[in-house]
Write a protein that holds these residues in place. Structure first.
Motif, PDB file in Angstrom:
ATOM      1  N   GLU A 175      -8.421   9.681   1.783  1.00 62.54           N
ATOM      2  CA  GLU A 175      -7.558  10.838   1.507  1.00 62.54           C
ATOM      3  C   GLU A 175      -8.311  12.148   1.705  1.00 62.54           C
ATOM      4  OE1 GLU A 175      -4.019  12.562   0.716  1.00 62.54           O
ATOM      5  OE2 GLU A 175      -4.233  10.416   0.342  1.00 62.54           O
ATOM      6  N   PRO A 186       0.797  -1.236   0.000  1.00 58.90           N
ATOM      7  CA  PRO A 186       0.000   0.000   0.000  1.00 58.90           C
ATOM      8  C   PRO A 186       0.834   1.293   0.000  1.00 58.90           C
ATOM      9  CG  PRO A 186      -0.880  -1.545   1.595  1.00 58.90           C
ATOM     10  CD  PRO A 186       0.398  -2.129   1.082  1.00 58.90           C
ATOM     11  N   TYR A 217      -2.279   1.111  -6.961  1.00 54.38           N
ATOM     12  CA  TYR A 217      -3.476   0.291  -6.825  1.00 54.38           C
ATOM     13  C   TYR A 217      -3.954  -0.169  -8.206  1.00 54.38           C
ATOM     14  CZ  TYR A 217      -3.437   2.694  -2.310  1.00 54.38           C
ATOM     15  OH  TYR A 217      -3.078   3.202  -1.078  1.00 54.38           O
ATOM     16  N   TRP A 276     -11.624   3.695  -2.375  1.00 53.01           N
ATOM     17  CA  TRP A 276     -11.415   3.722  -0.924  1.00 53.01           C
ATOM     18  C   TRP A 276     -10.295   4.699  -0.583  1.00 53.01           C
ATOM     19  CZ3 TRP A 276     -13.322   3.741   3.477  1.00 53.01           C
ATOM     20  CH2 TRP A 276     -12.707   3.271   4.631  1.00 53.01           C
ATOM     21  N   SER A 277      -9.245   4.711  -1.367  1.00 53.04           N
ATOM     22  CA  SER A 277      -8.138   5.647  -1.168  1.00 53.04           C
ATOM     23  C   SER A 277      -8.627   7.099  -1.251  1.00 53.04           C
ATOM     24  CB  SER A 277      -7.045   5.397  -2.210  1.00 53.04           C
ATOM     25  OG  SER A 277      -6.041   6.383  -2.136  1.00 53.04           O
ATOM     26  N   ARG A 278      -9.429   7.411  -2.258  1.00 56.90           N
ATOM     27  CA  ARG A 278      -9.956   8.779  -2.411  1.00 56.90           C
ATOM     28  C   ARG A 278     -10.834   9.167  -1.212  1.00 56.90           C
ATOM     29  NH1 ARG A 278     -10.447   6.872  -7.777  1.00 56.90           N
ATOM     30  NH2 ARG A 278     -12.666   6.379  -7.450  1.00 56.90           N
ATOM     31  N   ARG A 309       1.136   2.950  -3.359  1.00 50.06           N
ATOM     32  CA  ARG A 309      -0.086   3.551  -3.915  1.00 50.06           C
ATOM     33  C   ARG A 309      -0.260   3.222  -5.397  1.00 50.06           C
ATOM     34  NH1 ARG A 309      -1.379   9.166  -0.819  1.00 50.06           N
ATOM     35  NH2 ARG A 309      -3.409   8.769  -1.711  1.00 50.06           N
ATOM     36  N   GLU A 335      -2.592   7.340   3.277  1.00 48.18           N
ATOM     37  CA  GLU A 335      -3.859   8.064   3.358  1.00 48.18           C
ATOM     38  C   GLU A 335      -4.327   8.264   4.801  1.00 48.18           C
ATOM     39  OE1 GLU A 335      -4.089   5.611  -0.514  1.00 48.18           O
ATOM     40  OE2 GLU A 335      -3.183   5.425   1.470  1.00 48.18           O
ATOM     41  N   TYR A 380      -5.650  -2.006   3.413  1.00 47.85           N
ATOM     42  CA  TYR A 380      -5.652  -1.655   1.991  1.00 47.85           C
ATOM     43  C   TYR A 380      -4.822  -0.407   1.703  1.00 47.85           C
ATOM     44  CZ  TYR A 380      -8.820  -4.715  -0.567  1.00 47.85           C
ATOM     45  OH  TYR A 380      -9.372  -5.774  -1.235  1.00 47.85           O
ATOM     46  N   LEU A 381      -4.736   0.485   2.680  1.00 54.35           N
ATOM     47  CA  LEU A 381      -4.108   1.788   2.466  1.00 54.35           C
ATOM     48  C   LEU A 381      -2.963   1.980   3.444  1.00 54.35           C
ATOM     49  CD1 LEU A 381      -7.408   3.866   2.249  1.00 54.35           C
ATOM     50  CD2 LEU A 381      -6.204   2.708   0.374  1.00 54.35           C
ATOM     51  N   THR A 395     -10.112  -0.227  -4.578  1.00 54.97           N
ATOM     52  CA  THR A 395      -9.036   0.323  -3.753  1.00 54.97           C
ATOM     53  C   THR A 395      -8.832   1.803  -4.052  1.00 54.97           C
ATOM     54  OG1 THR A 395      -7.969  -1.844  -3.862  1.00 54.97           O
ATOM     55  CG2 THR A 395      -6.662  -0.029  -2.973  1.00 54.97           C
ATOM     56  N   ARG A 396      -8.829   2.168  -5.322  1.00 58.08           N
ATOM     57  CA  ARG A 396      -8.665   3.585  -5.681  1.00 58.08           C
ATOM     58  C   ARG A 396      -9.799   4.429  -5.090  1.00 58.08           C
ATOM     59  NH1 ARG A 396      -6.672   1.067 -10.457  1.00 58.08           N
ATOM     60  NH2 ARG A 396      -8.711   1.173 -11.494  1.00 58.08           N
TER      61      ARG A 396
END
Length: 190
Positions: free
Chosen positions: A74, A56, A61, A69-71, A59, A104, A100-101, A66-67
């Protein structure tokens, strides 16, 4: 502009109390007005068990879940986990979502609304704190601990009364102060 608070409902179990408890807490936050409140329900997010091939921290992904969830993570300034206690621990769904991250999560305060039997989920919170500090999050001390929660759940609506509402205010006081204090650490280094 108010800071963004991400309320994460951690339980994914069918018939769970987490959704009505999370809805109750999010409503308390909206009435308080110090945060813009967003809610993520891990049951709806439905992240599979970690399926990213890269660490992770990179980054890099490969999956849209996942992208997305990251946004979500973040974009928030603070978090509150609404979580049950399972066998003296926290739900695997929450650990999976955390794993997953990486970056973030950094320098964000995190509060807790825990629920369970007589222990009110506090043992699960204590077990989760070292995981959060490894991600450079700041776990708060004040929390909303809901013991014997089922007595306050009627027809899918959670209403624990004034003592729990007062605990929400105390948590939001601490969350507001620490969110402001940590904002500088989340700013890009120039």
């Amino acid at each position: 502009m108010p800071a963004t608070l991400q309320v994460v409902i951690a339980s994914t179990r069918p018939g769970r109390a987490g959704k009505p408890i999370g809805d109750w807490f999010a409503q308390r936050c909206r009435l308080d007005g110090r945060f813009t409140v967003e809610v993520t329900d891990l049951a709806e997010l439905a992240l599979p068990m970690m399926d990213e091939p890269h660490h992770p921290r990179a980054r890099n992904y490969v999956h849209e879940h996942t992208r997305s969830w990251s946004r979500t993570v973040e974009s928030c300034d603070a978090l509150v986990f609404v979580m049950p206690e399972y066998n003296h621990g926290f739900p695997a769904s929450l650990k999976n979502a955390l794993d997953y991250l990486h970056d973030e999560w950094a320098f964000k305060p995190v509060g807790f609304v825990s629920y369970g039997g007589i222990s009110a989920g506090m043992r699960a919170v204590q077990l989760l704190k070292p995981v959060l500090t490894a991600l450079r999050m700041l776990p708060l001390t004040d929390q909303v601990a809901l013991s014997n929660f089922a007595q306050y759940l009627v027809d899918g609506v959670f209403d624990p009364g004034e003592p729990a509402a007062a605990a929400c205010t105390v948590l939001l006081d601490e969350l507001s102060r620490t969110t402001l204090a940590l904002a500088r650490l989340r700013s890009p280094v120039v």
